[in-house]
Design a protein around this motif. Structure first.
Motif, PDB file in Angstrom:
ATOM      1  N   ALA A 147       2.212 -23.402 -24.632  1.00 51.20           N
ATOM      2  CA  ALA A 147       1.252 -22.628 -25.414  1.00 51.20           C
ATOM      3  C   ALA A 147       1.566 -21.156 -25.263  1.00 51.20           C
ATOM      4  O   ALA A 147       1.875 -20.682 -24.177  1.00 51.20           O
ATOM      5  CB  ALA A 147      -0.167 -22.917 -24.917  1.00 51.20           C
ATOM      6  N   ARG A 148       1.491 -20.413 -26.368  1.00 50.66           N
ATOM      7  CA  ARG A 148       1.849 -18.997 -26.347  1.00 50.66           C
ATOM      8  C   ARG A 148       1.040 -18.233 -25.307  1.00 50.66           C
ATOM      9  O   ARG A 148       1.569 -17.409 -24.561  1.00 50.66           O
ATOM     10  CB  ARG A 148       1.640 -18.388 -27.737  1.00 50.66           C
ATOM     11  N   ASN A 149      -0.247 -18.522 -25.202  1.00 47.99           N
ATOM     12  CA  ASN A 149      -1.112 -17.799 -24.263  1.00 47.99           C
ATOM     13  C   ASN A 149      -0.675 -17.997 -22.816  1.00 47.99           C
ATOM     14  O   ASN A 149      -0.882 -17.141 -21.973  1.00 47.99           O
ATOM     15  CB  ASN A 149      -2.569 -18.257 -24.424  1.00 47.99           C
ATOM     16  N   ASP A 150      -0.058 -19.152 -22.516  1.00 48.85           N
ATOM     17  CA  ASP A 150       0.359 -19.423 -21.134  1.00 48.85           C
ATOM     18  C   ASP A 150       1.518 -18.534 -20.716  1.00 48.85           C
ATOM     19  O   ASP A 150       1.738 -18.299 -19.540  1.00 48.85           O
ATOM     20  CB  ASP A 150       0.786 -20.889 -20.995  1.00 48.85           C
ATOM     21  N   LEU A 151       2.307 -18.062 -21.696  1.00 42.67           N
ATOM     22  CA  LEU A 151       3.460 -17.215 -21.364  1.00 42.67           C
ATOM     23  C   LEU A 151       3.129 -15.740 -21.481  1.00 42.67           C
ATOM     24  O   LEU A 151       3.895 -14.888 -21.075  1.00 42.67           O
ATOM     25  CB  LEU A 151       4.640 -17.545 -22.299  1.00 42.67           C
ATOM     26  N   GLU A 152       2.020 -15.406 -22.093  1.00 45.29           N
ATOM     27  CA  GLU A 152       1.656 -14.005 -22.279  1.00 45.29           C
ATOM     28  C   GLU A 152       0.900 -13.511 -21.054  1.00 45.29           C
ATOM     29  O   GLU A 152      -0.303 -13.679 -20.931  1.00 45.29           O
ATOM     30  CB  GLU A 152       0.761 -13.850 -23.507  1.00 45.29           C
ATOM     31  N   THR A 153       1.629 -12.947 -20.109  1.00 48.64           N
ATOM     32  CA  THR A 153       0.965 -12.396 -18.920  1.00 48.64           C
ATOM     33  C   THR A 153       1.691 -11.146 -18.514  1.00 48.64           C
ATOM     34  O   THR A 153       2.872 -11.005 -18.768  1.00 48.64           O
ATOM     35  CB  THR A 153       0.991 -13.397 -17.753  1.00 48.64           C
ATOM     36  N   GLU A 159       0.850  -1.198   0.000  1.00 48.32           N
ATOM     37  CA  GLU A 159       0.000   0.000   0.000  1.00 48.32           C
ATOM     38  C   GLU A 159       0.883   1.244   0.000  1.00 48.32           C
ATOM     39  O   GLU A 159       0.599   2.233  -0.674  1.00 48.32           O
ATOM     40  CB  GLU A 159      -0.894  -0.020   1.239  1.00 48.32           C
ATOM     41  N   ILE A 160       1.974   1.172   0.773  1.00 48.74           N
ATOM     42  CA  ILE A 160       2.922   2.291   0.852  1.00 48.74           C
ATOM     43  C   ILE A 160       3.754   2.387  -0.416  1.00 48.74           C
ATOM     44  O   ILE A 160       3.977   3.462  -0.973  1.00 48.74           O
ATOM     45  CB  ILE A 160       3.860   2.108   2.064  1.00 48.74           C
ATOM     46  N   SER A 161       4.234   1.234  -0.891  1.00 51.61           N
ATOM     47  CA  SER A 161       5.140   1.202  -2.048  1.00 51.61           C
ATOM     48  C   SER A 161       4.706   0.086  -2.990  1.00 51.61           C
ATOM     49  O   SER A 161       5.187  -1.046  -2.882  1.00 51.61           O
ATOM     50  CB  SER A 161       6.584   0.983  -1.578  1.00 51.61           C
ATOM     51  N   PRO A 162       3.796   0.388  -3.925  1.00 51.16           N
ATOM     52  CA  PRO A 162       3.237  -0.654  -4.804  1.00 51.16           C
ATOM     53  C   PRO A 162       4.274  -1.381  -5.657  1.00 51.16           C
ATOM     54  O   PRO A 162       4.019  -2.492  -6.111  1.00 51.16           O
ATOM     55  CB  PRO A 162       2.259   0.139  -5.698  1.00 51.16           C
ATOM     56  N   ASP A 163       5.430  -0.746  -5.863  1.00 54.17           N
ATOM     57  CA  ASP A 163       6.463  -1.364  -6.704  1.00 54.17           C
ATOM     58  C   ASP A 163       7.580  -2.012  -5.889  1.00 54.17           C
ATOM     59  O   ASP A 163       8.664  -2.272  -6.416  1.00 54.17           O
ATOM     60  CB  ASP A 163       7.066  -0.312  -7.646  1.00 54.17           C
ATOM     61  N   ASP A 164       7.331  -2.271  -4.619  1.00 52.16           N
ATOM     62  CA  ASP A 164       8.333  -2.929  -3.770  1.00 52.16           C
ATOM     63  C   ASP A 164       8.488  -4.379  -4.234  1.00 52.16           C
ATOM     64  O   ASP A 164       7.656  -5.245  -3.944  1.00 52.16           O
ATOM     65  CB  ASP A 164       7.881  -2.877  -2.306  1.00 52.16           C
ATOM     66  N   LEU A 165       9.558  -4.648  -4.972  1.00 54.57           N
ATOM     67  CA  LEU A 165       9.737  -5.958  -5.598  1.00 54.57           C
ATOM     68  C   LEU A 165       9.870  -7.081  -4.569  1.00 54.57           C
ATOM     69  O   LEU A 165       9.316  -8.168  -4.747  1.00 54.57           O
ATOM     70  CB  LEU A 165      10.962  -5.929  -6.511  1.00 54.57           C
ATOM     71  N   GLY A 166      10.620  -6.809  -3.488  1.00 54.78           N
ATOM     72  CA  GLY A 166      10.784  -7.823  -2.448  1.00 54.78           C
ATOM     73  C   GLY A 166       9.459  -8.214  -1.829  1.00 54.78           C
ATOM     74  O   GLY A 166       9.187  -9.404  -1.607  1.00 54.78           O
ATOM     75  N   ALA A 167       8.629  -7.215  -1.562  1.00 56.69           N
ATOM     76  CA  ALA A 167       7.324  -7.481  -0.952  1.00 56.69           C
ATOM     77  C   ALA A 167       6.414  -8.237  -1.922  1.00 56.69           C
ATOM     78  O   ALA A 167       5.693  -9.160  -1.528  1.00 56.69           O
ATOM     79  CB  ALA A 167       6.676  -6.176  -0.524  1.00 56.69           C
ATOM     80  N   LEU A 168       6.444  -7.853  -3.190  1.00 56.11           N
ATOM     81  CA  LEU A 168       5.614  -8.537  -4.188  1.00 56.11           C
ATOM     82  C   LEU A 168       5.984 -10.014  -4.305  1.00 56.11           C
ATOM     83  O   LEU A 168       5.112 -10.893  -4.339  1.00 56.11           O
ATOM     84  CB  LEU A 168       5.767  -7.857  -5.554  1.00 56.11           C
ATOM     85  N   LEU A 169       7.284 -10.301  -4.357  1.00 56.57           N
ATOM     86  CA  LEU A 169       7.720 -11.686  -4.539  1.00 56.57           C
ATOM     87  C   LEU A 169       7.451 -12.528  -3.289  1.00 56.57           C
ATOM     88  O   LEU A 169       7.069 -13.697  -3.395  1.00 56.57           O
ATOM     89  CB  LEU A 169       9.201 -11.726  -4.915  1.00 56.57           C
ATOM     90  N   LEU A 170       7.651 -11.918  -2.122  1.00 59.98           N
ATOM     91  CA  LEU A 170       7.370 -12.662  -0.894  1.00 59.98           C
ATOM     92  C   LEU A 170       5.872 -12.946  -0.772  1.00 59.98           C
ATOM     93  O   LEU A 170       5.466 -14.062  -0.412  1.00 59.98           O
ATOM     94  CB  LEU A 170       7.875 -11.880   0.322  1.00 59.98           C
ATOM     95  N   ARG A 171       5.047 -11.952  -1.100  1.00 59.91           N
ATOM     96  CA  ARG A 171       3.603 -12.178  -1.014  1.00 59.91           C
ATOM     97  C   ARG A 171       3.162 -13.243  -2.015  1.00 59.91           C
ATOM     98  O   ARG A 171       2.286 -14.058  -1.725  1.00 59.91           O
ATOM     99  CB  ARG A 171       2.835 -10.871  -1.245  1.00 59.91           C
ATOM    100  N   SER A 172       3.810 -13.248  -3.176  1.00 59.55           N
ATOM    101  CA  SER A 172       3.497 -14.272  -4.174  1.00 59.55           C
ATOM    102  C   SER A 172       3.783 -15.671  -3.630  1.00 59.55           C
ATOM    103  O   SER A 172       2.964 -16.590  -3.777  1.00 59.55           O
ATOM    104  CB  SER A 172       4.314 -14.033  -5.446  1.00 59.55           C
ATOM    105  N   ARG A 173       4.933 -15.827  -2.959  1.00 56.77           N
ATOM    106  CA  ARG A 173       5.288 -17.137  -2.397  1.00 56.77           C
ATOM    107  C   ARG A 173       4.289 -17.567  -1.319  1.00 56.77           C
ATOM    108  O   ARG A 173       3.914 -18.742  -1.234  1.00 56.77           O
ATOM    109  CB  ARG A 173       6.706 -17.083  -1.804  1.00 56.77           C
ATOM    110  N   LEU A 174       3.877 -16.600  -0.504  1.00 64.54           N
ATOM    111  CA  LEU A 174       2.929 -16.929   0.567  1.00 64.54           C
ATOM    112  C   LEU A 174       1.567 -17.300  -0.003  1.00 64.54           C
ATOM    113  O   LEU A 174       0.912 -18.225   0.487  1.00 64.54           O
ATOM    114  CB  LEU A 174       2.801 -15.755   1.540  1.00 64.54           C
ATOM    115  N   ARG A 179      10.076  -4.795 -13.416  1.00 63.65           N
ATOM    116  CA  ARG A 179      11.402  -5.224 -13.879  1.00 63.65           C
ATOM    117  C   ARG A 179      11.259  -6.502 -14.716  1.00 63.65           C
ATOM    118  O   ARG A 179      11.310  -7.605 -14.179  1.00 63.65           O
ATOM    119  CB  ARG A 179      12.307  -5.507 -12.689  1.00 63.65           C
ATOM    120  N   PRO A 180      11.050  -6.359 -16.022  1.00 69.59           N
ATOM    121  CA  PRO A 180      10.815  -7.541 -16.867  1.00 69.59           C
ATOM    122  C   PRO A 180      11.957  -8.550 -16.863  1.00 69.59           C
ATOM    123  O   PRO A 180      11.740  -9.716 -17.163  1.00 69.59           O
ATOM    124  CB  PRO A 180      10.636  -6.934 -18.271  1.00 69.59           C
ATOM    125  N   ASP A 181      13.162  -8.107 -16.516  1.00 67.61           N
ATOM    126  CA  ASP A 181      14.323  -9.004 -16.549  1.00 67.61           C
ATOM    127  C   ASP A 181      14.744  -9.470 -15.158  1.00 67.61           C
ATOM    128  O   ASP A 181      15.834 -10.019 -14.993  1.00 67.61           O
ATOM    129  CB  ASP A 181      15.504  -8.307 -17.226  1.00 67.61           C
TER     130      ASP A 181
END
Length: 556
Positions: free
Chosen positions: A550-556, A300-315, A336-338
């Motif tokens: 399938a191409r659609n599976d990678l397009e996100t 909420e404070i920092s929507p682009d916080d990469l560490g927080a996004l990845l940790l929340r994804s794992r949880l 960060r696409p790369d």
């Protein structure tokens, strides 16, 4: 140092004027000749130095002083001129460098500015090599892209020698911190930071730098000691508080770590870092609900916080919220696409859902950027094993192990792959090597014990060794894992100890989870009741279907 020089000019000017006048009266020699042909220009430079403000003023002083030296000055005046030339050239370089180091963002013309500043510093040090500030600025300019790191380190070495002679402890402490930041040798870095702390105990950067080195070295007790002192000196330093929380976490002192994370949130409520740190502590305390709540706050404070996004994804993935997990990964990749960590996580999420083709595609993407990365290659091999491509996995692992014969994870995965195609002797060799590196790896202990108890190849079975390994694996897992209890039972069955075989097999059935697992465990138990040992020889047929997501599976 230029402010100190300005005061000296007045003293030298009076002294030189009196000396010249006395000499002229005593000898009757004309004033201009006695002082040298360059004296007039030196006087102009000295006068201008007292009121110089612009770069153009400094450039004129340099030109006048150089001309005075070229035309000739007496020994005393020549020395004075060289010192003034050195100080002015340094001041000119410092003013230029401000556009690089003090301007945000730095001037887009910084490479050209650096070139001019380096020329000034060369002139300054040629005329007075004992200017610590000039050596430091020379180092800073050479640290920039395209600079010479050896010159930078040599310059800092010289500055430190000069500052020690001057007994300027505060400046010395700062430069030691700078040299530590440039050093690639961890021990030298630590020595410089310790010397910086000793020189100036009030230097916050020195304390903080040393504590972070201790953290990197895993010397968490020393890190805590330094960080506590740092927090006492500078209680509102978010970096110090965060580092102290991390040190306590590494020591598994989760309550102390949590207290520091709470303090960080109190001191810096608008930083996402405090919430992210606290969420990690909650994860370690098995409180995923609180961890997710904190990550929501952080984002909420920092929507682009990469560490927080990845940790929340794992949880989210751990909680079975696949859509939410994937959404967070995609947000991270939008920023960060790369980002390798995000691509790896996307790969793992795909594999979790059985989409091995997509998982492999992401791993291949990572390997294009870093072909020799052992972690990526090991993960790729694991995917091949999961997709019933053990021979393809073995090809990847052969090269990996050739480069790193002590890679226990690679040895274990290759052992599993070899086991799945019936190559039991080769699998056992890999498991034994893996155990020599990681003797408490329960996965390796279990698999080695299993093949030694159940192989159809009489030459590889060894009931005594199997029971020894199986018992150790059970002890390490507190006798709670059904498949490991089953392995111990198989070892006793191979030894003909049916009482213990039935005992441990019964416990395995009771601990079993899932119908498919339970069915095999029950079948094993029936074998032992009939006084029959369990035999197993996998011969996996290689999956040769093309891995084309399938191409659609990678397009996100």
């Amino acid at each position: 140092m230029i402010h100190r020089w300005t005061l000296n000019v007045r003293f030298f000017r009076k002294l030189c004027a009196l000396g010249t006048l006395s000499l002229a009266l005593a000898t009757g020699i004309p004033h201009a000749f006695a002082a040298g042909e360059g004296q007039a220009e030196l006087d102009q430079a000295t006068e201008l130095q007292l009121s110089a403000e612009t770069l153009a003023d400094l450039e004129k002083i340099i030109t006048l002083t150089e001309s005075a030296l070229k035309k000739g000055l007496d020994d005393g005046q020549a020395g004075f001129a060289k010192e003034m030339l050195a100080a002015t050239a340094y001041q000119h370089a410092e003013r230029l460098a401000a556009a690089i180091f003090e301007q945000t963002p730095p001037s887009p013309k910084w490479p050209l500015i650096r070139q001019y500043a380096l020329r000034d510093l060369e002139k300054a040090l040629a005329n007075n090599p004992k200017l610590p500030d000039a050596h430091v600025l020379l180092a800073k300019l050479n640290v920039l892209p395209g600079g010479d790191t050896k010159i930078a380190m040599d310059s800092l070495d010289e500055a430190i020698k000069l500052l020690k002679k001057e007994d300027n402890v505060r400046e010395l402490s700062k430069i030691l911190v700078l040299r530590a930041a440039l050093s690639e040798d961890e021990e030298k870095k630590l020595a410089d930071l310790s010397a910086a702390v000793d020189a100036d105990p009030e230097n916050v950067e020195a304390w903080q730098g040393r504590a972070l080195i201790y953290l990197e070295k895993g010397e968490n007790d020393k890190a805590v000691e330094d960080l506590k002192k740092l927090v006492e000196k500078n209680g509102d330093n978010p970096t110090a508080i965060a580092a102290l929380s991390e040190a306590f976490t590494n020591l598994k002192k989760y309550d102390e770590a949590l207290a520091q994370a709470n303090k960080l949130i109190e001191v810096a409520p608008k930083l996402s870092l405090g919430y992210t740190l606290r969420s990690r502590i909650y994860v370690l305390k098995d409180d995923l609900k609180s961890a997710l709540k904190d990550l929501d706050e952080a984002l909420e404070i920092s929507p682009d916080d990469l560490g927080a996004l990845l940790l929340r994804s794992r949880l989210h993935a751990a909680e079975g919220n696949d859509a939410a997990a994937k959404a967070d990964v995609e947000k991270a990749l939008a920023v960060r696409p790369d980002l390798p960590q995000a691509i790896m996580l996307r790969s793992l999420l795909a594999a979790q859902k059985g989409k091995i083709a997509e998982a492999v595609a992401d791993l291949q993407l990572l390997l294009q950027a870093d072909p020799q990365n052992a972690e990526y290659r090991l993960q790729l091999a694991s995917y091949y094993v999961a997709d019933k491509r053990p021979r393809k996995a073995i090809e990847v692992l052969d090269q990996l192990i050739e480069n790193d014969a002590a890679n226990s994870e690679a040895l274990r995965v290759r052992g599993d792959a070899l086991l799945s195609i019936g190559k039991h002797k080769e699998a056992i060799a890999d498991y034994e090597k893996a155990l020599s590196v990681e003797p408490d790896d329960t996965g390796v202990l279990n698999n080695l014990a299993w093949v030694m108890a159940t192989s159809k190849d009489d030459s590889v079975r060894n009931s005594k060794r199997s029971i020894e390994l199986g018992m150790k694996a059970c002890e390490l897992t507190k006798f709670e894992k059904a498949h490991i209890l089953s392995t111990l039972a198989a070892g006793y069955a191979e030894a003909g100890d049916w009482e213990n075989a039935i005992k441990w097999s019964t416990k395995a059935v009771e601990a079993g989870d899932g119908d498919e697992v339970k069915d095999q465990l029950k079948e094993e138990l029936e074998f032992y009741k009939q006084k029959k040992p369990w035999r197993e020889m996998q011969e996996t047929e290689e999956n040769t279907k093309p891995l084309e997501p399938a191409r659609n599976d990678l397009e996100t």
